[in-house]
Scaffold this active site. Structure first.
Site, mmCIF file in Angstrom:
data_model
loop_
_atom_site.group_PDB
_atom_site.id
_atom_site.type_symbol
_atom_site.label_atom_id
_atom_site.label_comp_id
_atom_site.label_asym_id
_atom_site.label_seq_id
_atom_site.Cartn_x
_atom_site.Cartn_y
_atom_site.Cartn_z
ATOM 1 N N THR A 102 30.907 -10.773 1.484
ATOM 2 C CA THR A 102 32.273 -10.433 1.089
ATOM 3 C C THR A 102 32.451 -10.667 -0.409
ATOM 4 O OG1 THR A 102 34.600 -10.673 1.699
ATOM 5 C CG2 THR A 102 33.295 -12.697 1.735
ATOM 6 N N LYS A 135 29.701 -7.983 -2.900
ATOM 7 C CA LYS A 135 29.348 -6.783 -2.143
ATOM 8 C C LYS A 135 28.469 -5.798 -2.921
ATOM 9 C CE LYS A 135 32.917 -6.266 1.361
ATOM 10 N NZ LYS A 135 34.039 -5.429 1.807
ATOM 11 N N ASP A 172 32.264 -1.018 6.642
ATOM 12 C CA ASP A 172 33.718 -0.867 6.437
ATOM 13 C C ASP A 172 34.189 0.541 6.811
ATOM 14 O OD1 ASP A 172 34.322 -3.430 5.580
ATOM 15 O OD2 ASP A 172 33.958 -2.976 3.465
ATOM 16 N N GLY A 180 43.400 4.312 -2.775
ATOM 17 C CA GLY A 180 42.361 3.390 -3.226
ATOM 18 C C GLY A 180 41.056 4.108 -3.525
ATOM 19 N N ASN A 217 44.642 6.958 -6.443
ATOM 20 C CA ASN A 217 44.276 5.625 -6.915
ATOM 21 C C ASN A 217 44.950 5.344 -8.248
ATOM 22 O OD1 ASN A 217 42.738 3.200 -6.532
ATOM 23 N ND2 ASN A 217 41.472 3.836 -8.270
ATOM 24 N N THR A 257 43.679 3.807 -10.881
ATOM 25 C CA THR A 257 42.766 4.231 -11.950
ATOM 26 C C THR A 257 42.204 5.590 -11.568
ATOM 27 O OG1 THR A 257 42.187 1.914 -12.274
ATOM 28 C CG2 THR A 257 40.733 3.548 -13.298
ATOM 29 N N TYR A 273 45.004 -6.939 5.723
ATOM 30 C CA TYR A 273 45.314 -7.721 6.930
ATOM 31 C C TYR A 273 46.061 -9.013 6.627
ATOM 32 C CZ TYR A 273 40.790 -9.800 5.730
ATOM 33 O OH TYR A 273 39.748 -10.371 5.070
HETATM 34 N N1 LIG Z 1 40.515 -4.808 7.229
HETATM 35 C C1 LIG Z 1 39.284 -4.883 6.787
HETATM 36 O O1 LIG Z 1 38.316 -4.949 7.572
HETATM 37 C C2 LIG Z 1 39.019 -4.863 5.316
HETATM 38 C C3 LIG Z 1 37.698 -4.674 4.832
HETATM 39 C C4 LIG Z 1 37.500 -4.639 3.456
HETATM 40 C C5 LIG Z 1 38.573 -4.803 2.599
HETATM 41 N N2 LIG Z 1 39.817 -5.001 3.102
HETATM 42 C C6 LIG Z 1 40.989 -5.155 2.227
HETATM 43 O O2 LIG Z 1 41.104 -3.934 1.496
HETATM 44 C C7 LIG Z 1 41.644 -4.148 0.209
HETATM 45 C C8 LIG Z 1 40.723 -3.520 -0.839
HETATM 46 O O3 LIG Z 1 39.442 -4.123 -0.772
HETATM 47 P P1 LIG Z 1 38.219 -3.604 -1.691
HETATM 48 O O4 LIG Z 1 37.048 -4.367 -1.251
HETATM 49 O O5 LIG Z 1 38.163 -2.118 -1.724
HETATM 50 O O6 LIG Z 1 38.686 -4.128 -3.126
HETATM 51 P P2 LIG Z 1 38.327 -3.525 -4.572
HETATM 52 O O7 LIG Z 1 36.965 -2.909 -4.570
HETATM 53 O O8 LIG Z 1 38.643 -4.594 -5.548
HETATM 54 O O9 LIG Z 1 39.381 -2.331 -4.773
HETATM 55 C C9 LIG Z 1 40.755 -2.608 -4.880
HETATM 56 C C10 LIG Z 1 41.542 -1.305 -4.793
HETATM 57 O O10 LIG Z 1 42.943 -1.617 -4.788
HETATM 58 C C11 LIG Z 1 43.578 -1.038 -5.932
HETATM 59 N N3 LIG Z 1 44.601 -1.952 -6.437
HETATM 60 C C12 LIG Z 1 44.498 -3.302 -6.578
HETATM 61 N N4 LIG Z 1 45.656 -3.812 -7.050
HETATM 62 C C13 LIG Z 1 46.506 -2.749 -7.205
HETATM 63 C C14 LIG Z 1 47.845 -2.629 -7.654
HETATM 64 N N5 LIG Z 1 48.557 -3.693 -8.036
HETATM 65 N N6 LIG Z 1 48.401 -1.395 -7.684
HETATM 66 C C15 LIG Z 1 47.688 -0.313 -7.298
HETATM 67 N N7 LIG Z 1 46.415 -0.358 -6.865
HETATM 68 C C16 LIG Z 1 45.826 -1.570 -6.812
HETATM 69 C C17 LIG Z 1 42.447 -0.811 -6.923
HETATM 70 O O11 LIG Z 1 42.844 0.184 -7.847
HETATM 71 P P3 LIG Z 1 42.073 0.339 -9.265
HETATM 72 O O12 LIG Z 1 40.835 1.134 -8.960
HETATM 73 O O13 LIG Z 1 43.039 1.033 -10.123
HETATM 74 O O14 LIG Z 1 41.754 -1.067 -9.739
HETATM 75 C C18 LIG Z 1 41.316 -0.377 -5.984
HETATM 76 O O15 LIG Z 1 41.480 0.958 -5.565
HETATM 77 C C19 LIG Z 1 41.795 -5.676 0.094
HETATM 78 O O16 LIG Z 1 43.117 -5.989 0.442
HETATM 79 C C20 LIG Z 1 40.836 -6.209 1.153
HETATM 80 O O17 LIG Z 1 41.232 -7.482 1.657
HETATM 81 C C21 LIG Z 1 40.073 -5.029 4.440
#
Ligand SMILES: NC(=O)c1ccc[n+]([C@@H]2O[C@H](COP(=O)([O-])OP(=O)(O)OC[C@H]3O[C@@H](n4cnc5c(N)ncnc54)[C@H](OP(=O)(O)O)[C@@H]3O)[C@@H](O)[C@H]2O)c1
Length: 305
Positions: free
Chosen positions: A82, A86, A123, A146, A169, A171, A242
């Site tokens: 995690t 990753k 995922d 995203g 997204n 960005t 979550y």
């Molecule tokens: N349920 C599950 O099994 C599971 C599995 C994995 C992840 N998740 C959850 O999914 C979410 C994303 O995880 P990730 O691993 O993809 O993270 P990540 O690689 O850091 O990507 C984060 C994403 O969220 C966007 N973002 C973050 N803050 C933002 C804001 N204030 N306004 C608008 N966009 C924002 C980012 O946009 P930019 O590209 O512009 O930075 C990017 O698209 C997290 O909440 C994580 O806990 C859940």
């Protein structure tokens, strides 16, 4: 039965059953103290009657390489990865599943009998399987918020089923790059759009499936800038966040009569995929779901007290 506390996670152990033959699986990340994966995987092992245990380990960035060497040395059978490892973990593995390579993110590592480590990403398939199991029509138009690791994984898994995918997204360059890769690989109708309130209404109204794969709506972060009357009862809405399990997006979708799936549904589904990669057995989803709901509730109580 004994209750064992590891990094704030309570594991139920029949201690006499842990022996030199017990197979060890684990999670590496930082932080891991509130992870729900131990509850999911230990329940899966117990339900399958396996002599196996799953333990979370906090691994700091600079210790990742040593941690992987250690896991190889002690012969763990598999592990989850995690935040923040990753993508960095990929350079320490022997093989990568082609989709994990394309996404640039690994959340599951399988150790073979001869110690070879292969990286996968569950995922995307987890999210899509959760939608499929709930009866969502995947062959229609999906709107995905995203372009981070989880969204890229979901986009690739969705692209195998969807008629068209709209990417939004913060960005834009990241959404544009994802669009380019999806179009090249799957030859489907895909487009990217700015995260602008004024543009979102049409995109939402035209979508059959809406997935928040971004961190928007997570505890302490900004919510998706949308309104209830943009959603309707024919839609399917999934939020992969979550914490909290009921985000504003899901709340609005519920009010509009849409069918909803939350981040815990996906968490269980991607965990089941990891379990199946490690063991070759079908996971008992209902029990895993029950365990995660219980842990999530305990976390919320602890946070509010
Ligand atoms: N349920 C599950 O099994 C599971 C599995 C994995 C992840 N998740 C959850 O999914 C979410 C994303 O995880 P990730 O691993 O993809 O993270 P990540 O690689 O850091 O990507 C984060 C994403 O969220 C966007 N973002 C973050 N803050 C933002 C804001 N204030 N306004 C608008 N966009 C924002 C980012 O946009 P930019 O590209 O512009 O930075 C990017 O698209 C997290 O909440 C994580 O806990 C859940």
């Amino acid at each position: 039965m004994r209750i064992f506390e590891a990094c704030g996670i309570y594991l139920e152990f029949n201690s006499s059953a842990v022996s030199g033959k017990t197979q060890v699986y684990c999670l590496i990340g930082d932080p891991v103290d509130h992870s729900l994966s131990p509850a999911i995987q230990n329940t899966a092992f117990r339900s399958a009657g396996m002599d196996a245990v799953y333990v979370p380990f906090r691994v700091r960035r600079k210790e990742l390489k040593d941690a992987i060497r250690g896991l190889r040395a002690i012969g763990v059978r598999g592990f989850n990865v995690t935040t923040p490892h990753k993508s960095h973990v990929m350079r320490h593995l022997d093989k990568l599943d082609p989709t994990a390579r394309e996404i640039g993110s690994v959340n599951t590592v399988v150790a073979s009998e001869n110690g070879m480590l292969t990286g996968y990403n569950t995922d995307g398939i987890g999210a899509v399987k959760a939608l499929q199991d709930a009866g969502a029509p995947l062959n229609k138009t999906a709107l995905l918020f995203g372009a981070g690791g989880a969204s890229r994984a979901i986009a690739h898994a969705l692209a195998r089923h969807s008629k068209s995918i709209r990417l939004v997204n913060r960005t834009q360059s990241k959404a544009r790059e994802l669009e380019r890769r999806l179009r090249r690989k799957y030859r489907i109708d895909v487009s990217h759009h700015a995260l602008l309130r004024t543009r979102l209404r049409n995109l939402i109204e035209e979508a059959d499936i809406i997935i928040n794969g971004s961190a928007m709506g997570m505890d302490g972060r900004a919510d998706l800038p949308i309104e209830e009357n943009w959603l309707n009862r024919d839609q399917w809405v999934m939020d992969i966040v979550y914490r909290p399990p009921e985000t504003r997006l899901l709340n609005l979708a519920g009010l509009a009569g849409a069918r909803t799936l939350n981040g815990l549904d996906m968490l269980v589904s991607q965990g089941a995929c990891s379990f199946e990669l490690w063991t070759g057995r079908a996971a008992v989803i209902a029990e895993m779901r029950h365990a995660v709901a219980r842990e999530s509730l305990a976390f919320a109580h602890a946070k509010n007290s």
